[in-house]
Design an enzyme around this catalytic site. Structure first.
Site, PDB file in Angstrom:
ATOM      1  N   LYS A 206       0.832  -1.200   0.000  1.00  0.00           N
ATOM      2  CA  LYS A 206       0.000   0.000   0.000  1.00  0.00           C
ATOM      3  C   LYS A 206       0.873   1.259   0.000  1.00  0.00           C
ATOM      4  CE  LYS A 206      -3.391   2.377   2.844  1.00  0.00           C
ATOM      5  NZ  LYS A 206      -4.325   2.321   3.955  1.00  0.00           N
ATOM      6  N   GLU A 212      10.588  -4.746   4.439  1.00  0.00           N
ATOM      7  CA  GLU A 212      10.625  -6.165   4.057  1.00  0.00           C
ATOM      8  C   GLU A 212      10.286  -6.331   2.576  1.00  0.00           C
ATOM      9  OE1 GLU A 212       9.141  -4.860   6.653  1.00  0.00           O
ATOM     10  OE2 GLU A 212       9.289  -6.153   8.422  1.00  0.00           O
ATOM     11  N   GLY A 266      -4.802  -1.772   4.975  1.00  0.00           N
ATOM     12  CA  GLY A 266      -4.007  -2.913   4.498  1.00  0.00           C
ATOM     13  C   GLY A 266      -4.684  -4.246   4.797  1.00  0.00           C
ATOM     14  N   ARG A 267      -5.158  -4.421   6.029  1.00  0.00           N
ATOM     15  CA  ARG A 267      -5.734  -5.729   6.418  1.00  0.00           C
ATOM     16  C   ARG A 267      -7.145  -5.922   5.879  1.00  0.00           C
ATOM     17  NH1 ARG A 267      -4.562  -2.313  10.355  1.00  0.00           N
ATOM     18  NH2 ARG A 267      -6.179  -1.438  11.692  1.00  0.00           N
ATOM     19  N   GLU A 352      -4.666  -6.446  14.892  1.00  0.00           N
ATOM     20  CA  GLU A 352      -4.145  -5.147  14.454  1.00  0.00           C
ATOM     21  C   GLU A 352      -5.271  -4.106  14.472  1.00  0.00           C
ATOM     22  OE1 GLU A 352      -2.295  -3.717  10.399  1.00  0.00           O
ATOM     23  OE2 GLU A 352      -0.722  -4.805  11.417  1.00  0.00           O
ATOM     24  N   LYS A 501       9.574  -0.490  14.153  1.00  0.00           N
ATOM     25  CA  LYS A 501      10.145  -0.167  12.829  1.00  0.00           C
ATOM     26  C   LYS A 501      11.226   0.901  12.969  1.00  0.00           C
ATOM     27  CE  LYS A 501       5.962  -0.899  10.029  1.00  0.00           C
ATOM     28  NZ  LYS A 501       4.968  -0.284   9.173  1.00  0.00           N
TER      29      LYS A 501
HETATM   30  O1  F6P Z   1       3.374  -2.589   9.716  1.00  0.00           O
HETATM   31  C1  F6P Z   1       2.043  -2.967   9.637  1.00  0.00           C
HETATM   32  C2  F6P Z   1       1.505  -2.721   8.262  1.00  0.00           C
HETATM   33  O2  F6P Z   1       1.421  -1.361   8.014  1.00  0.00           O
HETATM   34  C3  F6P Z   1       0.154  -3.399   8.052  1.00  0.00           C
HETATM   35  O3  F6P Z   1      -0.901  -2.658   8.533  1.00  0.00           O
HETATM   36  C4  F6P Z   1       0.143  -3.573   6.575  1.00  0.00           C
HETATM   37  O4  F6P Z   1      -0.822  -4.497   6.165  1.00  0.00           O
HETATM   38  C5  F6P Z   1       1.565  -4.041   6.337  1.00  0.00           C
HETATM   39  O5  F6P Z   1       2.337  -3.299   7.265  1.00  0.00           O
HETATM   40  C6  F6P Z   1       2.098  -3.848   4.947  1.00  0.00           C
HETATM   41  O6  F6P Z   1       2.060  -2.522   4.545  1.00  0.00           O
HETATM   42  P1  F6P Z   1       2.233  -2.110   3.036  1.00  0.00           P
HETATM   43  O7  F6P Z   1       1.142  -2.731   2.257  1.00  0.00           O
HETATM   44  O8  F6P Z   1       2.175  -0.615   3.023  1.00  0.00           O
HETATM   45  O9  F6P Z   1       3.576  -2.619   2.581  1.00  0.00           O
END
Ligand code: F6P
Length: 533
Positions: A206, A212, A266-267, A352, A501
């Site tokens: 997102k 990662e 995201g979730r 979350e 983070k």
């Molecule tokens: O760190 C948690 C989070 O922000 C979640 O809420 C989200 O689903 C995930 O990391 C991945 O985020 P992104 O889609 O921005 O990489």
């Protein structure tokens, strides 16, 4: 705002809990109509929800419904569906429901209808998926894409991964793989089995800033460039994101970017472009059936009276077990091999969303919020941790989820599987008294008795299809929403993930030979031990 614990409805529930908590399900089931009264059957949703094996009386249910009314669940639900900015700490609307709004009625954000944009992305997804699956879209060498790798984490991984696994029976497209962990082993083990010329990477993020995901995406890009040259990136990478400039900076053509928006958490994003791996695997028509199932549950949640509203009842029972009976965890036990990833998916969705302790007024709450969600597929769990669920000192409410008809009949496996489901919920509810134990010496009787009174919900889907899966996931989403409203939480932010983070990005240079920072003596010693090797 009156404090939740000072509300008369809350106090009435407390009084009711004092009366009911030692009630016995054997006694309660002397009412032969109990199962019928405490079951919701909904043919349109193809779902059967039996909550009679909870430690509740008719009065408990009436008080819980009063609590839902006084918290105006339906009023808040309407605000969510209409695009009000109910995610107040981020000043955003919450519109995963618009992504599956099959009625296509307008949904306004700041005066603009978001449906045309959503429909555009859906049709771009369809177009791409059709081309990929038919072989019209090829890799740079002209090979058909046989393997798709979704690189993402959290909501950009768990949702699509769970759905692809759940609908594997219908998979007739390229093989789909998921890489999420920054541990290099994850991408390395995946790539070593793949042919670069026939592989497509989907970078799902997102924000397009997640460490990662970007680390894994860069490793994948180096691999593709090394094998096929820099020009190959545009045929072997697509991006799913809200952040166009970061996608372009990474080197992915904006033509190959599938957009979504800040109003999708995201979730809650598997219904958006984040679901493209699902569409690659089972086809866009089936992806649309998934959306239709969720939309049907959305209508149910909005329009059904609380008494027969499945997500509202699921939420109220969760609050009862958590806040009034003191249960700390909630287990998810799917009796379906295909639903094996559902517990992990629901961990993020629930923990979350509602793993928070500051309310709408910015005050610390004085009650429990999200339970610890955990679980594993049914019969496997029976042979490991169910001992504790039956006889441990903790009470663990659980959702048992099964299918009336399996996607494919294999001998009498399904009957055996479901016999275990029904037996477990029966055993947990009614236990075994000492005078029912046969053929045992006096000494062993205490060890062989089962107290029973362990609450469970039984959820039966008529079958496992994209439609019923959409129904099930949306039911849990709205359960979580309802609980968040009652607890007074913002279920759509996630500030609790930030501190770790920030500290990791401070520590990283210390592990690559740069200067040591200031830490507590434990953290410093750990870093020194790592650096010494
Ligand atoms: O760190 C948690 C989070 O922000 C979640 O809420 C989200 O689903 C995930 O990391 C991945 O985020 P992104 O889609 O921005 O990489």
């Amino acid at each position: 705002m009156t404090k939740l614990t000072e509300m008369v409805q809350w106090q009435d529930l407390n009084n009711n809990a004092n009366e009911v908590k030692n009630a016995s399900l054997r006694e309660l089931f002397k009412d032969k109509r109990r199962a019928e009264k405490l079951t919701i059957k909904n043919e349109k949703l193809k779902l059967y929800f039996d909550y009679s094996k909870n430690i509740i009386t008719d009065e408990t249910m009436q008080l819980l419904i009063k609590l839902a009314r006084s918290c105006d669940i339906n009023g808040y639900a309407k605000k969510m569906f209409m695009g009000e900015k109910i995610n107040w700490t981020e000043n955003r609307p919450v519109l995963h429901t618009a992504l599956r709004n099959r009625s296509n009625s307008p949904v306004y954000v700041d005066g603009n209808d978001v449906m045309p944009e959503i429909n555009n992305v859906l049709s771009k997804m369809k177009d791409f998926t059709d081309k990929l699956r038919s072989g019209e879209w090829t890799g740079v060498t002209g090979e058909k894409i046989t393997d798709v790798v979704n690189i993402g984490i959290g909501g950009s991984d768990l949702g699509p991964k769970m759905v692809c696994e759940a609908l594997k029976f219908y998979a007739d497209g390229p093989s789909v793989h998921f890489v999420s962990n920054v541990d290099g082993a994850d991408i390395d083990e995946t790539m070593k089995r793949l042919n670069p010329g026939a592989t497509l990477f989907i970078v799902a993020s997102k924000t397009f800033t997640t460490q990662e995901t970007l680390t894994n995406a860069n490793t994948a890009k180096d691999w593709i460039v090394d094998k096929l040259g820099i020009e190959s990136v545009k045929k072997h990478f697509i991006a799913l994101s809200t952040n166009k400039s970061a996608v372009e900076e990474f080197g992915i053509d904006s033509e190959n970017m599938f957009e979504f928006w800040d109003f999708v958490g995201g979730r809650y994003s598997l219904w958006s472009a984040i679901g493209i791996s699902i569409s690659c695997s089972i086809g866009f028509d089936k992806f649309e059936e998934l959306l239709s199932g969720a939309h049907e549950m959305d209508k149910h949640f909005l329009n059904e009276p609380y008494e027969t509203n499945i997500p509202v009842i699921m939420a109220l029972l969760g609050i009862w077990n958590n806040n009034f009976l003191g249960c700390e965890t909630h287990a998810i036990f799917p009796y379906s091999y295909y639903l094996s990833k559902l517990p992990a998916y629901l961990q993020q969705a629930d923990m979350e969303s509602n793993g928070k302790s500051v309310n709408r007024d910015g005050e610390m709450v004085d009650y429990q919020t999200a339970p610890i969600i955990w679980g594993e597929p049914g019969t496997n769990g029976q042979h490991s941790f169910y001992q504790l669920v039956h006889q441990g000192a903790k009470i663990i409410p659980a959702d048992f989820i099964g299918l009336v008809n399996p996607p494919k009949k294999v001998g009498n496996h399904h009957e055996k599987l479901m016999a275990n489901f029904f037996a477990q919920t029966e055993a947990l509810a009614f236990g075994l008294n000492k005078d029912e134990i046969v053929d045992t010496g006096e000494k062993l009787i205490p060890y062989k008795t089962f107290s029973g009174n362990r609450p469970t919900n039984s959820i039966l889907l008529d079958e496992l299809t994209p439609y019923t899966l959409g129904v099930l996931i949306a039911a849990y989403e709205h359960k979580i929403f309802t609980q968040g409203i009652i607890w007074g939480l913002d279920s759509f932010d996630q500030w609790g993930v930030q501190l770790g983070k920030t500290l990791a990005s401070k520590i990283l240079p210390e592990l690559t030979g740069e200067e040591m920072g200031e830490h507590d003596c434990s953290t410093s010693a750990l870093i020194n031990r790592f650096n010494a090797s």
